[in-house]
Scaffold this motif. Sequence first.
Motif, PDB file in Angstrom:
ATOM      1  N   CYS A 144       0.827  -1.226   0.000  1.00  0.00           N
ATOM      2  CA  CYS A 144       0.000   0.000   0.000  1.00  0.00           C
ATOM      3  C   CYS A 144       0.855   1.266   0.000  1.00  0.00           C
ATOM      4  CB  CYS A 144      -0.968   0.057   1.175  1.00  0.00           C
ATOM      5  SG  CYS A 144      -2.115  -1.318   1.225  1.00  0.00           S
ATOM      6  N   SER A 156       1.285  -1.440  -4.630  1.00  0.00           N
ATOM      7  CA  SER A 156       0.341  -0.368  -4.300  1.00  0.00           C
ATOM      8  C   SER A 156      -0.496  -0.036  -5.522  1.00  0.00           C
ATOM      9  CB  SER A 156       1.105   0.885  -3.841  1.00  0.00           C
ATOM     10  OG  SER A 156       1.857   1.425  -4.928  1.00  0.00           O
ATOM     11  N   GLN A 289      -9.835  -0.316  -4.147  1.00  0.00           N
ATOM     12  CA  GLN A 289      -8.483  -0.848  -4.246  1.00  0.00           C
ATOM     13  C   GLN A 289      -8.561  -2.370  -4.322  1.00  0.00           C
ATOM     14  OE1 GLN A 289      -5.062   0.788  -2.289  1.00  0.00           O
ATOM     15  NE2 GLN A 289      -6.349   1.982  -0.905  1.00  0.00           N
ATOM     16  N   LYS A 291      -7.699  -5.039  -2.811  1.00  0.00           N
ATOM     17  CA  LYS A 291      -7.109  -5.340  -1.503  1.00  0.00           C
ATOM     18  C   LYS A 291      -6.538  -6.761  -1.437  1.00  0.00           C
ATOM     19  CE  LYS A 291     -11.143  -3.947   0.088  1.00  0.00           C
ATOM     20  NZ  LYS A 291     -11.637  -3.154  -1.044  1.00  0.00           N
TER      21      LYS A 291
END
Length: 345
Positions: A144, A156, A289, A291
């Motif tokens: 991230c 990221s 995002q 994840k």
Amino acid sequence: MVKMIEVAKLARVSPSTVSRVLSNSPYVSEETRQRVLEAVKLLEYKPNRLASNLRKMSSKTVVVVLPDITNPFFSKILQGLEDVARENGYHVLLGDTGNSLKLEKDFIDLVRERFVDGLILATARIRKEEILAISQEMPVVLACEYVEGYDIPTVSIDNISAARQATEHLINLGHQRIGFITGPLGVILSRDRLKGYRQALLLHEIPIEEALIQEGDFSVKSGYDIMMKFLAVNPPPTAVFASNDEMAVGAMKAIKHKGMRVPDDVAVIGFDDIPLCTLVEPELTTIAQPKYEIGIQAMEMLLKIIKGEMLVKRQIVLAHQLVVRESCGYNLYRQGGEVETNIHT
């Protein structure tokens, strides 16, 4: 008999660093290596053969340091990390800093003193020199966040581009006065999202009002408190972009507390796409995002480093997605009330 801890003290390093130098680990800087070797020579230190053999064994354990385990954003990342680790016979030890810089440093110091194979940092708030130092002692991957100027392996998204896209979504709906709730500005991804917000306004020749930029701490409460400040401005912003979903939900709560409606009076957009986005009313527009994929990629990268494999890419940037729901609908009135456009996106 001279002990390793005495060598470490003279060389001003941890015992684990002495161990890595003696086992010819590549994760030690040349300057540190020479300092340790000089201390070994000066003290006439003789390594214990049994201990040396134990150190060459793999612990099959990696440490993951998170900034806030209560934030649902990190649960999916952790799931991806653990799935890959388990498939490869590794165990994951979790450290939760609670957004504390001191605890982050304490965890890294603790890792130095324990026998683990590698470290994944999903937070990088300590000085970048300290992160570089630990990356030279053992395999390290950042998930991230990243460290500017250093070639430390990272997974990221492009936070600048994502924040610019979110802001432009509001601009394209007709908003000119857009408030922005940043995350803690000591965190690089918060600064990147602020850059994206500013870029979008500049590209569309919209004046940047510093009063409409306020720093939060990623909590629901900070989103609520800052939104209350925005609503006290005359006139208040017609839209708000929060740097994470929890602050966006806090902003929505403040708007409703004032007897106003989302999105009719104020549009709201968040960042991360946590499950809460579809539980609030109206459902929250946000930047998603990947994840789980971040967790998978970060662990795969770390295990390659541990095994001594060459990384094809040391900085992996995954794709984000603007997820349009109901919280950015907007009634746009042109001056004089001549035209009313109902937009619900």
